[in-house]
Design a protein around this motif. Structure first.
Motif, PDB file in Angstrom:
ATOM      1  N   ASN A  58       0.794  -1.219   0.000  1.00 50.27           N
ATOM      2  CA  ASN A  58       0.000   0.000   0.000  1.00 50.27           C
ATOM      3  C   ASN A  58       0.832   1.278   0.000  1.00 50.27           C
ATOM      4  N   ASP A  59       2.159   1.158   0.040  1.00 46.13           N
ATOM      5  CA  ASP A  59       3.004   2.352   0.015  1.00 46.13           C
ATOM      6  C   ASP A  59       3.013   2.972  -1.379  1.00 46.13           C
ATOM      7  N   ALA A  60       3.091   4.278  -1.411  1.00 45.52           N
ATOM      8  CA  ALA A  60       3.144   4.975  -2.696  1.00 45.52           C
ATOM      9  C   ALA A  60       4.493   4.739  -3.360  1.00 45.52           C
ATOM     10  N   ALA A  61       4.499   4.813  -4.672  1.00 48.31           N
ATOM     11  CA  ALA A  61       5.749   4.649  -5.413  1.00 48.31           C
ATOM     12  C   ALA A  61       6.652   5.846  -5.140  1.00 48.31           C
ATOM     13  N   PRO A  62       7.945   5.612  -4.918  1.00 45.85           N
ATOM     14  CA  PRO A  62       8.840   6.748  -4.639  1.00 45.85           C
ATOM     15  C   PRO A  62       9.034   7.603  -5.890  1.00 45.85           C
ATOM     16  N   VAL A  63       8.961   8.890  -5.692  1.00 42.20           N
ATOM     17  CA  VAL A  63       9.161   9.835  -6.786  1.00 42.20           C
ATOM     18  C   VAL A  63      10.575  10.391  -6.672  1.00 42.20           C
ATOM     19  N   PRO A  64      11.387  10.240  -7.721  1.00 41.97           N
ATOM     20  CA  PRO A  64      12.761  10.744  -7.630  1.00 41.97           C
ATOM     21  C   PRO A  64      12.794  12.271  -7.599  1.00 41.97           C
ATOM     22  N   GLU A  65      13.868  12.787  -7.019  1.00 40.91           N
ATOM     23  CA  GLU A  65      14.046  14.229  -6.970  1.00 40.91           C
ATOM     24  C   GLU A  65      14.237  14.770  -8.385  1.00 40.91           C
ATOM     25  N   PRO A  66      13.618  15.907  -8.717  1.00 40.34           N
ATOM     26  CA  PRO A  66      13.806  16.464 -10.068  1.00 40.34           C
ATOM     27  C   PRO A  66      15.232  16.986 -10.245  1.00 40.34           C
ATOM     28  N   SER A  67      15.771  16.739 -11.418  1.00 38.09           N
ATOM     29  CA  SER A  67      17.130  17.173 -11.714  1.00 38.09           C
ATOM     30  C   SER A  67      17.171  17.685 -13.151  1.00 38.09           C
ATOM     31  N   PRO A  68      17.758  18.866 -13.373  1.00 37.69           N
ATOM     32  CA  PRO A  68      17.801  19.398 -14.744  1.00 37.69           C
ATOM     33  C   PRO A  68      18.727  18.604 -15.662  1.00 37.69           C
ATOM     34  N   SER A  69      19.624  17.794 -15.084  1.00 35.97           N
ATOM     35  CA  SER A  69      20.534  17.034 -15.942  1.00 35.97           C
ATOM     36  C   SER A  69      19.928  15.714 -16.402  1.00 35.97           C
ATOM     37  N   HIS A  70      18.721  15.414 -15.969  1.00 39.80           N
ATOM     38  CA  HIS A  70      18.053  14.194 -16.377  1.00 39.80           C
ATOM     39  C   HIS A  70      16.668  14.531 -16.920  1.00 39.80           C
ATOM     40  N   GLY A  71      16.070  13.580 -17.574  1.00 41.07           N
ATOM     41  CA  GLY A  71      14.719  13.783 -18.075  1.00 41.07           C
ATOM     42  C   GLY A  71      14.720  14.531 -19.390  1.00 41.07           C
ATOM     43  N   SER A  72      13.788  15.480 -19.518  1.00 44.20           N
ATOM     44  CA  SER A  72      13.588  16.140 -20.808  1.00 44.20           C
ATOM     45  C   SER A  72      14.782  16.997 -21.221  1.00 44.20           C
ATOM     46  N   TYR A  73      15.464  17.633 -20.273  1.00 45.61           N
ATOM     47  CA  TYR A  73      16.632  18.438 -20.642  1.00 45.61           C
ATOM     48  C   TYR A  73      17.752  17.553 -21.178  1.00 45.61           C
ATOM     49  N   HIS A  74      17.928  16.424 -20.540  1.00 46.67           N
ATOM     50  CA  HIS A  74      18.954  15.484 -20.968  1.00 46.67           C
ATOM     51  C   HIS A  74      18.631  14.954 -22.365  1.00 46.67           C
ATOM     52  N   TRP A  75      17.366  14.604 -22.597  1.00 49.89           N
ATOM     53  CA  TRP A  75      16.934  14.106 -23.895  1.00 49.89           C
ATOM     54  C   TRP A  75      17.103  15.179 -24.975  1.00 49.89           C
TER      55      TRP A  75
END
Length: 173
Positions: A58-75
């Motif tokens: 029943n625990d929520a899924a952990p949400v990673p800390e936002p980072s500008p070097s990952h995700g859409s900026y990295h892509w």
């Protein structure tokens, strides 16, 4: 003459057939032995990694800390580097000028493109949560390889003819 040969051949086959069938039936009745290659045996090439459940169902899924070097900026950065390789590759040969500055930009862009590509492979196939030590080893290995290749490209650009001139010489050889 041909009919005699055929009938005798058929008689031989007919007489050998029951023996063959008995051999097949005897094999089927024997207990099954494991062979070197068996399609039904389940053998994993590598054993599974240790399984661990953190928390409860029943625990929520952990949400990673936002980072500008990952995700859409990295892509976006990866796509810009990949798209910039096209004009940097074509320009020295189409314009006919071999500029060392343009050659240095081409080498740096190829190096960055290769580094980020291999880094994405490591990130995808070695998750930090399951294989933290292996991921760290591969990341350090990638950083060391990138530094060595960068130094080699620098030496090649400054002490030899450069990348585009080498490609031009190989192409016209």
């Amino acid at each position: 003459m041909a009919s005699i040969a055929r009938s005798s051949l058929l008689r031989q086959v007919a007489s050998a057939r029951p023996a063959f069938q008995q051999n097949v039936i005897a094999r089927a009745a024997r207990p099954t032995a494991t062979t070197a290659f068996h399609t039904t045996a389940r053998r994993d090439l590598l054993p599974p990694l240790p399984q661990r459940v953190d928390g409860t169902v029943n625990d929520a899924a952990p949400v990673p800390e936002p980072s500008p070097s990952h995700g859409s900026y990295h892509w976006t950065f990866d796509r810009l580097v990949a798209a910039s390789l096209i004009p940097l590759t074509v320009t020295p040969f189409a314009a006919g000028s071999l500029n060392p500055t343009l050659d240095a930009f081409l080498c740096a862009t190829i190096l960055i493109h290769s580094h980020t590509g291999f880094q994405n492979i490591i990130i995808d196939y070695l998750p930090k949560k399951r294989t933290p030590r292996a991921r760290k080893v591969f990341m350090w290995g990638l950083n060391a390889a990138t530094a060595v290749v960068g130094l080699a490209l620098y030496e090649f650009e400054t002490t030899d003819v450069g990348l585009t001139e080498t490609i031009k010489r190989i192409w016209t050889a």
